[in-house]
Design a protein around this motif. Structure first.
Motif, PDB file in Angstrom:
ATOM      1  N   LYS A 169      37.262  41.519  36.621  1.00 15.47           N
ATOM      2  CA  LYS A 169      36.578  40.651  35.653  1.00 15.47           C
ATOM      3  C   LYS A 169      35.422  41.383  34.972  1.00 15.47           C
ATOM      4  O   LYS A 169      35.171  41.222  33.777  1.00 15.47           O
ATOM      5  CB  LYS A 169      36.044  39.398  36.346  1.00 15.47           C
ATOM      6  N   CYS A 170      34.717  42.197  35.753  1.00 16.64           N
ATOM      7  CA  CYS A 170      33.580  42.930  35.195  1.00 16.64           C
ATOM      8  C   CYS A 170      34.031  43.918  34.120  1.00 16.64           C
ATOM      9  O   CYS A 170      33.415  44.032  33.057  1.00 16.64           O
ATOM     10  CB  CYS A 170      32.819  43.651  36.309  1.00 16.64           C
ATOM     11  N   GLU A 171      35.112  44.621  34.386  1.00 17.96           N
ATOM     12  CA  GLU A 171      35.634  45.605  33.443  1.00 17.96           C
ATOM     13  C   GLU A 171      36.059  44.926  32.145  1.00 17.96           C
ATOM     14  O   GLU A 171      35.819  45.436  31.045  1.00 17.96           O
ATOM     15  CB  GLU A 171      36.822  46.333  34.075  1.00 17.96           C
ATOM     16  N   CYS A 187      22.906  43.837  30.364  1.00 20.38           N
ATOM     17  CA  CYS A 187      23.055  42.545  29.678  1.00 20.38           C
ATOM     18  C   CYS A 187      23.402  41.404  30.631  1.00 20.38           C
ATOM     19  O   CYS A 187      23.363  40.234  30.259  1.00 20.38           O
ATOM     20  CB  CYS A 187      24.109  42.639  28.583  1.00 20.38           C
ATOM     21  N   ARG A 188      23.808  41.756  31.841  1.00 15.64           N
ATOM     22  CA  ARG A 188      24.139  40.801  32.907  1.00 15.64           C
ATOM     23  C   ARG A 188      25.441  40.023  32.676  1.00 15.64           C
ATOM     24  O   ARG A 188      25.780  39.109  33.428  1.00 15.64           O
ATOM     25  CB  ARG A 188      22.988  39.816  33.147  1.00 15.64           C
ATOM     26  N   ALA A 189      26.204  40.357  31.636  1.00 12.29           N
ATOM     27  CA  ALA A 189      27.468  39.653  31.376  1.00 12.29           C
ATOM     28  C   ALA A 189      28.435  39.830  32.542  1.00 12.29           C
ATOM     29  O   ALA A 189      29.105  38.881  32.966  1.00 12.29           O
ATOM     30  CB  ALA A 189      28.093  40.159  30.088  1.00 12.29           C
ATOM     31  N   CYS A 190      28.500  41.036  33.089  1.00 14.48           N
ATOM     32  CA  CYS A 190      29.418  41.301  34.202  1.00 14.48           C
ATOM     33  C   CYS A 190      28.996  40.538  35.449  1.00 14.48           C
ATOM     34  O   CYS A 190      29.829  39.992  36.182  1.00 14.48           O
ATOM     35  CB  CYS A 190      29.494  42.798  34.493  1.00 14.48           C
ATOM     36  N   ALA A 191      27.692  40.475  35.697  1.00 12.57           N
ATOM     37  CA  ALA A 191      27.194  39.776  36.889  1.00 12.57           C
ATOM     38  C   ALA A 191      27.518  38.288  36.827  1.00 12.57           C
ATOM     39  O   ALA A 191      27.855  37.664  37.841  1.00 12.57           O
ATOM     40  CB  ALA A 191      25.689  39.982  37.010  1.00 12.57           C
ATOM     41  N   LYS A 192      27.437  37.727  35.618  1.00  9.35           N
ATOM     42  CA  LYS A 192      27.741  36.302  35.450  1.00  9.35           C
ATOM     43  C   LYS A 192      29.227  36.006  35.676  1.00  9.35           C
ATOM     44  O   LYS A 192      29.588  34.919  36.117  1.00  9.35           O
ATOM     45  CB  LYS A 192      27.325  35.845  34.056  1.00  9.35           C
ATOM     46  N   LYS A 193      30.075  36.964  35.350  1.00  6.79           N
ATOM     47  CA  LYS A 193      31.523  36.774  35.497  1.00  6.79           C
ATOM     48  C   LYS A 193      32.027  37.078  36.901  1.00  6.79           C
ATOM     49  O   LYS A 193      33.109  36.638  37.285  1.00  6.79           O
ATOM     50  CB  LYS A 193      32.273  37.664  34.494  1.00  6.79           C
ATOM     51  N   CYS A 194      31.287  37.839  37.674  1.00 11.38           N
ATOM     52  CA  CYS A 194      31.751  38.237  39.012  1.00 11.38           C
ATOM     53  C   CYS A 194      31.885  37.006  39.916  1.00 11.38           C
ATOM     54  O   CYS A 194      30.897  36.294  40.160  1.00 11.38           O
ATOM     55  CB  CYS A 194      30.778  39.238  39.635  1.00 11.38           C
ATOM     56  N   PRO A 195      33.070  36.742  40.450  1.00  7.94           N
ATOM     57  CA  PRO A 195      33.272  35.522  41.250  1.00  7.94           C
ATOM     58  C   PRO A 195      32.665  35.588  42.650  1.00  7.94           C
ATOM     59  O   PRO A 195      32.556  34.569  43.324  1.00  7.94           O
ATOM     60  CB  PRO A 195      34.797  35.406  41.319  1.00  7.94           C
ATOM     61  N   SER A 222      24.543  43.325  40.997  1.00  5.87           N
ATOM     62  CA  SER A 222      23.114  43.000  40.968  1.00  5.87           C
ATOM     63  C   SER A 222      22.383  43.957  40.048  1.00  5.87           C
ATOM     64  O   SER A 222      22.865  45.041  39.716  1.00  5.87           O
ATOM     65  CB  SER A 222      22.530  43.066  42.382  1.00  5.87           C
ATOM     66  N   GLY A 223      21.171  43.544  39.656  1.00  8.40           N
ATOM     67  CA  GLY A 223      20.352  44.383  38.786  1.00  8.40           C
ATOM     68  C   GLY A 223      19.485  43.540  37.881  1.00  8.40           C
ATOM     69  O   GLY A 223      19.827  42.402  37.570  1.00  8.40           O
ATOM     70  N   GLU A 224      18.355  44.108  37.463  1.00  9.40           N
ATOM     71  CA  GLU A 224      17.443  43.401  36.574  1.00  9.40           C
ATOM     72  C   GLU A 224      17.945  43.470  35.139  1.00  9.40           C
ATOM     73  O   GLU A 224      18.665  44.394  34.756  1.00  9.40           O
ATOM     74  CB  GLU A 224      16.043  44.030  36.666  1.00  9.40           C
ATOM     75  N   LYS A 225      17.552  42.472  34.365  1.00  7.58           N
ATOM     76  CA  LYS A 225      17.949  42.427  32.967  1.00  7.58           C
ATOM     77  C   LYS A 225      17.422  43.662  32.233  1.00  7.58           C
ATOM     78  O   LYS A 225      16.283  44.100  32.445  1.00  7.58           O
ATOM     79  CB  LYS A 225      17.398  41.157  32.316  1.00  7.58           C
ATOM     80  N   ILE A 242      27.239  47.790  41.751  1.00  5.80           N
ATOM     81  CA  ILE A 242      28.262  46.956  42.376  1.00  5.80           C
ATOM     82  C   ILE A 242      28.236  47.190  43.884  1.00  5.80           C
ATOM     83  O   ILE A 242      28.275  48.335  44.346  1.00  5.80           O
ATOM     84  CB  ILE A 242      29.667  47.284  41.821  1.00  5.80           C
ATOM     85  N   ASP A 243      28.203  46.112  44.637  1.00  6.44           N
ATOM     86  CA  ASP A 243      28.275  46.177  46.100  1.00  6.44           C
ATOM     87  C   ASP A 243      29.757  46.241  46.472  1.00  6.44           C
ATOM     88  O   ASP A 243      30.470  45.246  46.399  1.00  6.44           O
ATOM     89  CB  ASP A 243      27.626  44.931  46.706  1.00  6.44           C
ATOM     90  N   HIS A 244      30.229  47.420  46.862  1.00  5.48           N
ATOM     91  CA  HIS A 244      31.656  47.617  47.116  1.00  5.48           C
ATOM     92  C   HIS A 244      32.146  46.854  48.343  1.00  5.48           C
ATOM     93  O   HIS A 244      33.346  46.611  48.485  1.00  5.48           O
ATOM     94  CB  HIS A 244      31.968  49.113  47.256  1.00  5.48           C
ATOM     95  N   ASP A 245      31.246  46.482  49.229  1.00  2.15           N
ATOM     96  CA  ASP A 245      31.652  45.690  50.383  1.00  2.15           C
ATOM     97  C   ASP A 245      32.004  44.257  49.974  1.00  2.15           C
ATOM     98  O   ASP A 245      32.839  43.611  50.596  1.00  2.15           O
ATOM     99  CB  ASP A 245      30.530  45.660  51.437  1.00  2.15           C
TER     100      ASP A 245
END
Length: 582
Positions: free
Chosen positions: A569-571, A537-545, A550-553, A559-562
């Motif tokens: 925020k994603c959780e 749904c991309r909600a987490c990606a939009k909230k990530c500061p 990343s990922g397609e809809k 999640i890029d751990h680096d």
């Protein structure tokens, strides 16, 4: 008919002033002859803003969480038509928050206007003062307090009558009575609520205490961070002087007594009475060696008594109702009631006043409603930074001085910070030790240096850099700090560490040996991962500061751990529970 709106700090913080302004506007617009007045906090802080509507027959209807936009419904239904706005009325379950309590200290909070002395007098205010100064000797007053069994409500629970009597026995040309309203414990707000909601109960208690020990001058030491409390105290004192309850020849008895306010800078160490006295004298707030005790040589080297707000707020009730009535509540050694501030992971945060001896379970679950989101109860921190953590296994512990002390915690001023399964106990100990380390006055080497060394160890452990022997080193340092410190701050600073090691040693070991945070809370020891439940749904990606997701809809994200800063925020954002901690 009248409208009363709670305007303690908690109410104001949630918008009570705006709500009051909207009620006033609507009442004027509809040309209603209804008064809008204020009161303090009733204790149900989680329901603010609170609006009480009193009908002409004095029947009260309580409305909760009343935002400005809700005012119109109450005005049109209740004030105009006489019908209850049921959607906003307090629930039967929430009514139990107050009904299950037994109120002495909080007897007037949320019921009277703290800025009108007439309302305090109407509920029996200053009757105790009149009785004391016109018909009782100093010894009579102290005996009544002795019969009540009232113990100091600010920390160690020392018998109040004993301190008053010691000040009485020390002869001097001038004596002082002091109120410690420097409420510095994180999560504690009992004294603030009394000062904001019923300041006259404090003033009256200090007048009676002053009479009992022969003091003619009193000082209320309030932290400057309590501007509303100071404002209402100033109003109350001015009104008391105007009525003749403060000042010269009180009730024609020949007894003179007056009060002044000292706004303190907010140092936690000033909760220790000799440090408070030093601050009053214009010195840096640092403790002094005892003896001599303040009852012999205190403020300006004169006999001085110091109690906190809650202690004094009990006094007038005891004089009017008798010491035996107060002593009938509570336990044999811990008599009367105690006010607690419920905070943390609790459903119903606020103030509760209950008889001493009530089990912790009844306070946290019976009144407080249990844990937020129905998570597992893990522990409760009692006594603030000077106290300790009590685990879920001891939830049946009676809340009194003796039984709480046995757990390693203290009743203290009455803070109760509730923790659930997501709380890391090592990090909790680190938080409180960081607080006491910063608040140490630095006079004692053990306190100044020892707390810093303990904090360094705890910080290492929470970052996954703990090593074998750290737990034993913490215990060794704790004992030395307790033994080597001069005042209560240093002597009790290690308590949160000692109690968490005692009851949650496995969490320390997990951090040190397995490099894991048992509660999955310490940032350095956790990671966030997206599971196959992801809907894309991309909600987490939009909230990530930091744009770490990343990922397609409509496809599973990663999640890029680096890049991830572990903010969580994603959780919080994910509605599908697809983001988990590892």
């Amino acid at each position: 008919m009248k409208v009363i709106i709670g305007q303690g700090s908690c109410g104001v913080a949630t918008g009570a002033k705006k709500t009051a302004a909207e009620f006033e506007r609507l009442i004027e617009e509809k040309n209603l002859n209804i008064k809008v007045d204020i009161t303090g906090c009733v204790g149900t802080c989680y329901l603010e803003p609170i609006v009480d509507v009193y009908d002409d027959d004095e029947v009260m209807t309580r409305y909760v969480k009343v935002k400005p936009e809700c005012a119109l419904e109450i005005v049109e239904k209740h004030l105009v038509k006489g019908e209850i706005a049921t959607d906003l009325e307090i629930s039967d379950e929430d009514k139990l928050f107050i009904e299950k309590q037994q109120r002495v200290v909080l007897r007037n909070c949320g019921l009277i206007n703290p800025e009108k002395i007439e309302e305090y007098v109407a509920v029996g205010g200053y009757e105790a003062t009149k009785k004391v100064v016109t018909s009782m000797t100093q010894e009579d007053v102290i005996e009544e307090i002795k019969v009540s069994g009232l113990r100091g409500r600010g920390g160690a629970g020392f018998p109040t009558w004993f301190k008053w009597n010691a000040a009485l026995q020390n002869k001097a040309d001038q004596k002082y009575i002091v109120c410690n309203a420097d409420e510095g414990d994180p999560g504690a707000f009992m004294d603030r609520s009394v000062l904001e909601g019923d300041p006259h109960s404090l003033i009256e208690g200090m007048i009676i205490g002053g009479y009992a020990m022969g003091a003619t001058e009193g000082v209320i030491y309030v932290r400057a961070e309590y501007p509303l409390a100071i404002h209402r105290l100033e109003i109350a004192m001015a009104q008391a002087r105007e009525k003749g309850f403060l000042g010269k020849n009180i009730f024609g008895s020949g007894f003179d007594f007056d009060l002044r306010i000292k706004a303190g800078a907010g140092a936690f160490v000033c909760g220790e009475e000799t440090a408070l006295i030093a601050s009053l004298e214009g010195e840096r707030g640092m403790p002094r060696l005892k003896p001599p005790f303040p009852a012999a040589k205190g403020y300006w080297q004169k006999p001085t008594n110091i109690n906190n707000v809650e202690t004094y707020a009990n006094v007038a009730w005891i004089i009017v109702n008798g010491g035996a009535a107060f002593g009938a509540m509570g336990t044999d050694k811990s008599k009367g009631t105690k006010v607690f501030a419920l905070a943390g992971k609790i459903k119903k945060g606020g103030l509760v006043e209950v008889p001493m001896g009530l089990p912790l379970k009844d306070v946290i679950f019976g009144i407080g409603g249990g844990i937020k989101k129905d998570k597992a109860f893990k522990a409760v921190q009692m006594g603030g930074p000077s106290g300790g953590c009590i685990p879920s296994a001891l939830i049946e512990t009676p809340v009194d001085y003796e039984n709480i002390n046995k757990t390693g915690a203290i009743v203290g001023s009455g803070g109760m910070i509730v923790m659930d399964e997501t709380t890391c106990m090592v990090d909790m100990a680190r938080y409180f030790l960081d607080f006491t380390r910063k608040e140490s006055c630095g006079k004692c080497n053990y306190c100044r240096v020892g707390t810093k060394r303990m904090l360094e160890i705890l910080e290492r452990i929470t970052k996954g850099k703990g090593k074998d022997g750290d737990i034993e080193l913490l215990e060794e340092l704790a004992v030395k700090i307790k033994d080597g410190s001069m005042c209560g701050l240093g002597q009790t600073a290690p308590n949160p560490v000692l109690t968490t090691i005692k009851y949650f040693r496995n969490e320390y070991e997990d951090h040190i040996y397995n490099k894991k945070c048992t509660a999955k809370s310490c940032k350095a020891l956790i990671s966030f991962n997206i599971t196959e439940d992801c809907k894309g749904c991309r909600a987490c990606a939009k909230k990530c500061p930091v744009e770490a997701i990343s990922g397609e809809k409509k496809e599973m994200h990663v999640i890029d751990h680096d890049k991830c800063i572990k903010c969580g925020k994603c959780e919080e954002t994910c509605k599908f529970g697809a983001i988990v901690r590892g």
